[in-house]
Design a protein around this motif. Structure first.
Motif, PDB file in Angstrom:
ATOM      1  N   ARG A 228      70.287  47.932  20.182  1.00  8.11           N
ATOM      2  CA  ARG A 228      70.997  46.739  19.574  1.00  8.11           C
ATOM      3  C   ARG A 228      71.782  45.828  20.213  1.00  8.11           C
ATOM      4  NH1 ARG A 228      72.946  49.670  14.236  1.00  8.11           N
ATOM      5  NH2 ARG A 228      71.021  50.671  13.577  1.00  8.11           N
ATOM      6  N   ASP A 229      71.948  44.643  20.089  1.00  5.01           N
ATOM      7  CA  ASP A 229      72.697  43.640  20.882  1.00  5.01           C
ATOM      8  C   ASP A 229      74.011  43.585  20.184  1.00  5.01           C
ATOM      9  OD1 ASP A 229      70.830  42.769  22.477  1.00  5.01           O
ATOM     10  OD2 ASP A 229      70.017  41.161  20.909  1.00  5.01           O
ATOM     11  N   VAL A 230      75.097  43.712  21.080  1.00  6.20           N
ATOM     12  CA  VAL A 230      76.493  43.779  20.715  1.00  6.20           C
ATOM     13  C   VAL A 230      76.829  42.258  20.818  1.00  6.20           C
ATOM     14  CG1 VAL A 230      78.931  44.592  21.364  1.00  6.20           C
ATOM     15  CG2 VAL A 230      76.938  46.313  21.580  1.00  6.20           C
ATOM     16  N   ASN A 327      66.110  43.411  31.605  1.00  3.16           N
ATOM     17  CA  ASN A 327      65.525  44.566  32.371  1.00  3.16           C
ATOM     18  C   ASN A 327      64.387  45.069  31.593  1.00  3.16           C
ATOM     19  OD1 ASN A 327      66.877  46.686  30.746  1.00  3.16           O
ATOM     20  ND2 ASN A 327      68.678  46.278  31.890  1.00  3.16           N
ATOM     21  N   ALA A 328      63.783  46.090  32.145  1.00  2.00           N
ATOM     22  CA  ALA A 328      62.887  46.720  31.702  1.00  2.00           C
ATOM     23  C   ALA A 328      63.028  47.482  30.616  1.00  2.00           C
ATOM     24  CB  ALA A 328      62.063  47.601  32.660  1.00  2.00           C
ATOM     25  N   ARG A 332      63.395  43.423  23.896  1.00  2.00           N
ATOM     26  CA  ARG A 332      63.703  42.430  22.966  1.00  2.00           C
ATOM     27  C   ARG A 332      64.650  41.146  23.587  1.00  2.00           C
ATOM     28  NH1 ARG A 332      67.029  45.668  18.949  1.00  2.00           N
ATOM     29  NH2 ARG A 332      67.271  43.807  18.093  1.00  2.00           N
ATOM     30  N   LYS A 333      65.288  41.542  24.523  1.00  2.00           N
ATOM     31  CA  LYS A 333      65.734  40.318  25.044  1.00  2.00           C
ATOM     32  C   LYS A 333      64.798  39.502  25.764  1.00  2.00           C
ATOM     33  CE  LYS A 333      70.604  42.170  25.966  1.00  2.00           C
ATOM     34  NZ  LYS A 333      71.185  41.338  25.131  1.00  2.00           N
ATOM     35  N   ALA A 334      63.972  39.956  26.319  1.00  2.00           N
ATOM     36  CA  ALA A 334      62.855  39.369  27.118  1.00  2.00           C
ATOM     37  C   ALA A 334      61.954  38.369  25.887  1.00  2.00           C
ATOM     38  CB  ALA A 334      61.804  40.326  27.641  1.00  2.00           C
TER      39      ALA A 334
END
Length: 716
Positions: A228-230, A327-328, A332-334
Motif C-alpha cells: 500500500r502507498d503511504v 522498482n520491480a 502498482r506504481k508502474a
C-alpha cells in the motif's frame, strides 16, 4: 545501426523514471528487440532496470546494460581525459546496439557525481551514440514561470550542443498550472513539450519501503498490505475520538506501541472503510499484547502493523525524508506512472519522432499493448459482476490507472470497499452497484419478465433473478448502461453466458425477429446463428486465432461455417489478417469419412457465403502453419503454411490443442472471446490471472467500440 533514444535531464529530482518507463512502453509496442544502456551507474541495484527487465521480459544480459560506475568514470576522466571516457562508453554502447533494433539510453542522474558539467557530458554521449534526445525538467513546487524558463533553457542548452532534441518533458508540475504551462510552451518551443502533473501516489513510499528504510519489524500484514502507498502520516497522541477524526485515506498511523486504544481504533476505522489506512507504525519498541494483536488481525486482515525501537520524534524525521521509488517490487506504481504518461503525452506523435523501426513480428507484448491502446482510444464502460473477487479488483485498479476504460463493479458495496481497502487498492471513479438494493432492480425485473414471458416468468420471479450479478450486469449491457460485461473468474461459463443468451441474444436471433440482417456493405450477414469463441494465441513471433475452443461441443457443418466466418471477423477486428484453415485429420482429398466430410462441407459453405475470405479445408494443422509441409501437401494454396485463423472440428480437439500449445510452446492464450452476441459479453477462465482479466476487459471494450453498425444491421 540501432536507433537510440536518450532520456536525460538538467538536475536531480525530476521524476525522470516516469518518462523512461513511458518511452520503454512505447518502444515495446512497435519493436521486438529493445535494448537498454545506462552509461554511468551507482553502486548497488539499479531499481529502474530491474523494473524494466521484469515488466518487459527483457532477456538482455545485465552485464551489458552498464557502461561503468561513477567512481571508475571519474578516475578515468581524471587520469586520461574526457575523450577517453567518452570513447570507452561509446564502445560499450555499440556492444548493445549491434544486438537490438532500438536502444533506450538512461542518462546520468546528477546525484552524488563528480563531473563538473554533467549536462554537457550527456549531450556529448547522445551525439556520439547517434541518439535522439528527450530532456526532462522537474517542476515540483515551482511556479509556472520558473518551469517555463527552465524548460526553454534546457532545450536551448541541449540544442546548442548539437543534440537532436525531439521533445521536451516538464514533469511533476503543480497540477493547477499544468494547462497554462502546456499552452505557453506550445508557442515557444519548436518541438512538442509534454507537461505531466505531480502525482502524489508516485512519490509516496509503500509500507514495505517505510519498513525497510526504518528497519522496522513486521508484526502483522501480508504482501498486499505492505504494498500500500503511504499518502500521509497521522501521529497518535490524542484521545481516541479526536484521533479518529484526524485519520485520512491512505495514512500511516504512527503511535507508541502502548496505545492499544489507538491501534484497535484505527484498524476498526479501516475495517469500516472510514477511512482505509495504509497501516500502523508502533514506536518505542513497545509491542501490544497477544490479545490485542489477535484482535487487530481479525479487525483488518492483511493490514500492516510494524514496530520500530525509536521514539515518535526521531521516527518522524526519518519518515518525512522518505520518497517512493519505482522498482520491480512496486508494480502498482508502474501502472500509475504509465497512466500518467499516457494521459499527457501524444504517444503516436512521439513514436513517429523517435522513428523506431516497425517489426514484422507481433510478439505477445506488442499484442497486449495494442489492445490497451485501442481500448483507451475510445473509452467504453465495462461491467464486472465479480466485484468482491481479489483478482478482479487488482485488474480493475490496473485498468483505471491506465485509463483503459470506465468500470462498474457489482456486489455489496461495503464488501467491495472493504476488500479494496484491505488490498490497498484505489478504485478511483469506478461505479459500485449492489444489485440487491439498486433502484434499477424493479425496472430490470419488468424488462426480464417481458423477455421471458413465453417461459412463464413473472415479475415476482424476475425480481429474484435480476439480483444475480450476472443477470444484473447483462441487463446493464442490454439497456445501454454499460457497453460490455466480463465475468467468470469465480462463475462457470454457463452462469456467465446463459443470461446473455436469454437477454442480449445472438445476432441470428435478431435476424429471425427482424427478417434479415444487413452488413455495412449490403451483404446479408451470415455469421450470427450461434455464439462461439476464439482464443488469441500469442506465440513468440505471431498471433494466431483458434476457434471454437470453449463453447460448442460438436458443431455441424453449418455451425462450423458460422464459427469460421465469425472468427475471421474477430481476427480482422483485432489486426490479424484472416487466412482460415478448416482443420481435420486429413488434408485436401487424401481422406474421407464423416468427420472429414463435415469439415469439407463447412469449407464449401463458407466459400459460397463469403467468397471474399481466403480459406482452405480440410487441412491438417502442420500443413496449415508450416510452409515446408504446405509446399508438399498443398503447393498451390494461398492459405496453407500461413494460416492465421484455425478452426477446429469440435470442442474436444480445440480445447486440448489450445491448452497443449499454451503449456508446451509457452504461448499466451487470450480468451475465450465470445462472438455472435449482439453486444459483447466475455467469459473468464476460473484460473484467470490479473493480466488475463485486464486483456479480456480491453478486448470487450474494443468489441463495444463499433456497436452502432451492428445495431443498425440488426434493425434494418
Amino acid at each position: 545501426m540501432a536507433r537510440s533514444v536518450y532520456i536525460t535531464s538538467i538536475d536531480r529530482g525530476d521524476g525522470r523514471q516516469v518518462v523512461e518507463l513511458g518511452v520503454m512502453e512505447l518502444l515495446t509496442r512497435q519493436v521486438d528487440r529493445v535494448g537498454v544502456f545506462r552509461p554511468l551507474v551507482h553502486d548497488g541495484p539499479d531499481r529502474l532496470f530491474e523494473l524494466l527487465r521484469a515488466r518487459y521480459r527483457l532477456a538482455q544480459d545485465p552485464a551489458t546494460v552498464y557502461g561503468m560506475d561513477y567512481h571508475e568514470a571519474s578516475a578515468l576522466q581524471a587520469e586520461q581525459g574526457a575523450d577517453e571516457l567518452v570513447s570507452t562508453l561509446v564502445d560499450r554502447f555499440h556492444l548493445v546496439a549491434r544486438d537490438y533494433d532500438v536502444v533506450l539510453v538512461l542518462g546520468t542522474d546528477y546525484a552524488d557525481t563528480q563531473f563538473p558539467d554533467e549536462l554537457a557530458l550527456n549531450a556529448r554521449l547522445a551525439n556520439e551514440f547517434g541518439a535522439s534526445v528527450i530532456p526532462v525538467v522537474g517542476g515540483r513546487k515551482q511556479t509556472a514561470e520558473s518551469v517555463l524558463a527552465e524548460t526553454r533553457n534546457a532545450y536551448r542548452a541541449y540544442a546548442a550542443l548539437g543534440c537532436e532534441v525531439i521533445a521536451m518533458v516538464a514533469n511533476r508540475v503543480v497540477p493547477e498550472d499544468r494547462q497554462e504551462i502546456a499552452e505557453r510552451l506550445a508557442t515557444r518551443l519548436p518541438v512538442p513539450c509534454y507537461v505531466l502533473p505531480d502525482e502524489p501516489a508516485l512519490s509516496a513510499p509503500t509500507v514495505a519501503q517505510v519498513t525497510h528504510a526504518l528497519g522496522a519489524r513486521v508484526l502483522l500484514g501480508d504482501d498486499s498490505g505492505l504494498a500500500r502507498d503511504v499518502l500521509g502520516f497521522v501521529f497518535g497522541g490524542a484521545m481516541l475520538p479526536n484521533f479518529l477524526n484526524a485519520l485520512t485515506p491512505g495514512c500511516l498511523v504512527v503511535t507508541p506501541g502502548d496505545r492499544a486504544d489507538l491501534v484497535v481504533g484505527s484498524l476498526a476505522a479501516h475495517s469500516a472503510g472510514t477511512p482505509p489506512i495504509a497501516g500502523v507504525l508502533l514506536t518505542l519498541d513497545e509491542i501490544p499484547s497477544d490479545a490485542i494483536l489477535t484482535l487487530a488481525a481479525r479487525l483488518a486482515p492483511g493490514t500492516p502493523v510494524v514496530s520500530v525501537p525509536g521514539n515518535s520524534f526521531l521516527t518522524a524525521e526519518q519518515l518525512f525524508s522518505l520518497e517512493g521509488k519505482l522498482n520491480a517490487a512496486t508494480p502498482r506504481k508502474a501502472e500509475t506512472a504509465l497512466g500518467l504518461f499516457e494521459r499527457h503525452v501524444d504517444s503516436a506523435d512521439l513514436l513517429r519522432r523517435v522513428s523506431a523501426p516497425s517489426s514484422d513480428r507481433v510478439t505477445p507484448m506488442m499484442f497486449e499493448h495494442k489492445l490497451l491502446d485501442r481500448a483507451r482510444a475510445d473509452k467504453r464502460r465495462v461491467v464486472l459482476p465479480e466485484g468482491t473477487e481479489e483478482r478482479v479488483l487488482h485488474a480493475a485498479e490496473v485498468l483505471l490507472r491506465r485509463g483503459v476504460c470506465d468500470l462498474t463493479l457489482l456486489g455489496p458495496v461495503d464488501q467491495i470497499r472493504k476488500k479494496a481497502a484491505d488490498l490497498g487498492i484505489d478504485l478511483g471513479d469506478a461505479q459500485l452497484i449492489d444489485p440487491a438494493v439498486s433502484e434499477l432492480r424493479d425496472s430490470f425485473a419488468e424488462k426480464y419478465a417481458a423477455l421471458r414471458a413465453h417461459k412463464g416468468v413473472t415479475v415476482e420471479l424476475a425480481y429474484d433473478v435480476v439480483s444475480d450479478v450476472n443477470y444484473f450486469g447483462t441487463l446493464m449491457v442490454q439497456e445501454g448502461l454499460a457497453d460490455g460485461m466480463v465475468s467468470g473468474s469465480v462463475h462457470s461459463t454457463a452462469a456467465t453466458i446463459r443470461p446473455a443468451f436469454e437477454i442480449i441474444k445472438t445476432r441470428g436471433a435478431a435476424r429471425s425477429a427482424s427478417g434479415r440482417v444487413v452488413a455495412g456493405d449490403g451483404r446479408a450477414k451470415p455469421d450470427a446463428d450461434i455464439v462461439s469463441s476464439v482464443f488469441f494465441m500469442c506465440l513468440a513471433d505471431k498471433v494466431l486465432v483458434y476457434g471454437d475452443c470453449a463453447v460448442n461441443p460438436d458443431p455441424d457443418a453449418g455451425q462450423l461455417a458460422d464459427i469460421a466466418v465469425q472468427s475471421a471477423a474477430t481476427a480482422a477486428q483485432f489486426g490479424v489478417e484472416p487466412r482460415i484453415a478448416m482443420l481435420s485429420y486429413s488434408t485436401g482429398t487424401s481422406g474421407s469419412g464423416a468427420d472429414v466430410d463435415k469439415v469439407r462441407e463447412a469449407t464449401d459453405l463458407v466459400r459460397a457465403r463469403r467468397p471474399d475470405l481466403r480459406i482452405e479445408g480440410p487441412i491438417q494443422y502442420d500443413a496449415a502453419v508450416e510452409p515446408t509441409v504446405a509446399a508438399t501437401k498443398l503447393p498451390d494454396s494461398e492459405v496453407a503454411g500461413q494460416a492465421s485463423v484455425l478452426i477446429f472440428p469440435d470442442l474436444n480437439t480445440g480445447n486440448n490443442t489450445y491448452k497443449a500449445v499454451q503449456r508446451s510452446a509457452g504461448a499466451i492464450a487470450v480468451g475465450p472471446v465470445l462472438q455472435g452476441l449482439r453486444k459483447p459479453v466475455n467469459d473468464l477462465s476460473r484460473g484467470a490471472l490479473v493480466q488475463d482479466i485486464v486483456n479480456t476487459v480491453a478486448i470487450t471494450a474494443i468489441q463495444a467500440q463499433s456497436p452502432a453498425l451492428e445495431e443498425k444491421a440488426i434493425t434494418q
